[in-house]
Scaffold this motif. Structure first.
Motif, PDB file in Angstrom:
ATOM      1  N   HIS A  30       0.842  -1.193   0.000  1.00 29.78           N
ATOM      2  CA  HIS A  30       0.000   0.000   0.000  1.00 29.78           C
ATOM      3  C   HIS A  30       0.880   1.245   0.000  1.00 29.78           C
ATOM      4  O   HIS A  30       2.006   1.213   0.507  1.00 29.78           O
ATOM      5  CB  HIS A  30      -0.920   0.010   1.228  1.00 29.78           C
ATOM      6  CG  HIS A  30      -1.861  -1.155   1.269  1.00 29.78           C
ATOM      7  ND1 HIS A  30      -3.121  -1.129   0.728  1.00 29.78           N
ATOM      8  CD2 HIS A  30      -1.702  -2.416   1.762  1.00 29.78           C
ATOM      9  CE1 HIS A  30      -3.704  -2.302   0.898  1.00 29.78           C
ATOM     10  NE2 HIS A  30      -2.868  -3.100   1.517  1.00 29.78           N
ATOM     11  N   ASP A  45      -1.960   6.338   5.535  1.00 30.33           N
ATOM     12  CA  ASP A  45      -2.711   6.121   4.308  1.00 30.33           C
ATOM     13  C   ASP A  45      -3.764   7.221   4.235  1.00 30.33           C
ATOM     14  O   ASP A  45      -4.758   7.190   4.967  1.00 30.33           O
ATOM     15  CB  ASP A  45      -3.370   4.731   4.321  1.00 30.33           C
ATOM     16  CG  ASP A  45      -4.059   4.396   3.002  1.00 30.33           C
ATOM     17  OD1 ASP A  45      -4.770   5.267   2.473  1.00 30.33           O
ATOM     18  OD2 ASP A  45      -3.886   3.264   2.515  1.00 30.33           O
ATOM     19  N   ARG A  46      -3.533   8.194   3.368  1.00 31.18           N
ATOM     20  CA  ARG A  46      -4.407   9.370   3.313  1.00 31.18           C
ATOM     21  C   ARG A  46      -5.795   9.028   2.792  1.00 31.18           C
ATOM     22  O   ARG A  46      -6.780   9.654   3.177  1.00 31.18           O
ATOM     23  CB  ARG A  46      -3.770  10.441   2.419  1.00 31.18           C
ATOM     24  CG  ARG A  46      -2.535  11.071   3.050  1.00 31.18           C
ATOM     25  CD  ARG A  46      -1.880  12.058   2.108  1.00 31.18           C
ATOM     26  NE  ARG A  46      -0.677  12.634   2.707  1.00 31.18           N
ATOM     27  CZ  ARG A  46       0.282  13.207   2.024  1.00 31.18           C
ATOM     28  NH1 ARG A  46       0.208  13.256   0.705  1.00 31.18           N
ATOM     29  NH2 ARG A  46       1.339  13.715   2.645  1.00 31.18           N
ATOM     30  N   ASP A  47      -5.881   8.055   1.899  1.00 29.28           N
ATOM     31  CA  ASP A  47      -7.180   7.731   1.297  1.00 29.28           C
ATOM     32  C   ASP A  47      -8.199   7.276   2.331  1.00 29.28           C
ATOM     33  O   ASP A  47      -9.379   7.618   2.249  1.00 29.28           O
ATOM     34  CB  ASP A  47      -7.018   6.639   0.234  1.00 29.28           C
ATOM     35  CG  ASP A  47      -6.242   7.121  -0.980  1.00 29.28           C
ATOM     36  OD1 ASP A  47      -6.193   8.345  -1.199  1.00 29.28           O
ATOM     37  OD2 ASP A  47      -5.689   6.268  -1.702  1.00 29.28           O
ATOM     38  N   ARG A 185     -11.019   0.315   5.351  1.00 24.49           N
ATOM     39  CA  ARG A 185     -11.800   0.935   4.270  1.00 24.49           C
ATOM     40  C   ARG A 185     -13.302   0.883   4.552  1.00 24.49           C
ATOM     41  O   ARG A 185     -14.060   1.738   4.085  1.00 24.49           O
ATOM     42  CB  ARG A 185     -11.528   0.217   2.948  1.00 24.49           C
ATOM     43  CG  ARG A 185     -10.185   0.522   2.334  1.00 24.49           C
ATOM     44  CD  ARG A 185     -10.058  -0.069   0.935  1.00 24.49           C
ATOM     45  NE  ARG A 185      -8.654  -0.125   0.555  1.00 24.49           N
ATOM     46  CZ  ARG A 185      -7.873  -1.190   0.730  1.00 24.49           C
ATOM     47  NH1 ARG A 185      -8.377  -2.297   1.257  1.00 24.49           N
ATOM     48  NH2 ARG A 185      -6.604  -1.160   0.386  1.00 24.49           N
TER      49      ARG A 185
END
Length: 279
Positions: A30, A45-47, A185
């Protein structure tokens, strides 16, 4: 002191071979960027706004994290040890039902469980294990046990066990790492789950694992049979109340409790009007 904030914070102990293995698999697969958190760096993880943070001590002894970190949920990636040495991929909520704090935490203090997160984690571990044809590993829930004490932030552990050869197993660590990122997520998704607490049975909770994998139930805290002679109705109440989702069902491992233990549990559940189901 300003707190370090992210939606999901994933803690990995520097003392833990499995935790570091899982972390490296995330970084390999990732795109995360380094983020300064004072004197050290974390990986972000910016998303999905997930932050991986190394901690110096073993995870079960990592007290007072809420003084420095703020998140919707804490996820500890950790090793699992057992005398049987059975290779395993496991998940559960931390906390102590009794006065025994030999494995960290505070006496009679449990974290806030996250039943939907635990269900998703277990299902992803199981799915990825099958997809990657990882042979010999058991997937399951554990009951609520061990530290650290986390008071206000929903917290789960996801563990790779049970011996050093498993902690170093890159294929198994990859499965844990991908389960963590997939759950991260999905953290804001509303699940159509029946939110429950579990009562009775042994440490590795086979009845509750089966129920989680095969039905719509999502189980947060599990109170095992082996603590019942040392607990009171207060601990039964905590199992129901300490959840980030309203617990509407109590699942009772009927053969995993004796009559006295069942009576204490059902007495409380009926007093508060909670639906209970024999499994």
């Amino acid at each position: 002191m300003q707190k370090v904030e992210a939606k999901i914070i994933i803690f990995t102990s520097k003392m833990d071979i499995a935790a570091q293995n899982i972390k490296m698999r995330i970084l390999e697969n990732h795109k995360l960027s380094e983020k300064s958190i004072g004197v050290e760096y974390a990986y972000h993880d910016r998303d999905i706004d997930a932050l991986i943070v190394d901690i110096p001590e073993d995870s079960i002894y990592a007290e007072n994290l809420e003084e420095k970190f703020k998140a919707k949920i804490f996820i500890f990636a950790s090793r699992h040890s057992s005398e049987s040495g059975i290779p395993a991929l496991l998940t559960h909520t931390p906390g102590n039902w009794t006065d025994d704090t030999s494995m960290g935490g505070k006496p009679r203090s449990i974290a806030i469980s996250s039943p939907s997160t635990i269900k998703r984690m277990l299902k992803w571990l199981n799915k990825l294990k099958d997809e990657k044809m990882l042979e010999g590993y058991k997937v399951g829930l554990e009951v609520t046990h061990h530290g650290p004490s986390i008071h206000n932030t929903p917290t789960i552990f996801v563990e790779l066990g049970s011996r050093e050869e498993n902690w170093r197993d890159k294929s198994a660590a990859y499965i844990v790492s991908e389960a963590i990122m997939n759950v991260a997520r999905e953290i804001d998704e509303k699940g159509e789950f029946k939110i429950a607490a579990g009562f009775g049975g042994p440490h590795y909770a086979p009845s509750f694992t089966k129920k989680t994998l095969e039905t719509e139930y999502a189980i947060g805290h599990i109170v095992p049979e082996y603590v019942y002679d040392k607990i009171t109705v207060r601990e039964i109440e905590m199992a129901v109340e300490r959840s980030d989702e309203k617990v509407e069902y109590a699942l009772i491992d009927w053969k995993g409790l004796n009559k006295k233990q069942r009576d204490m549990t059902i007495g409380y559940l009926e007093k508060v009007g909670l639906k209970w189901i024999k499994i």
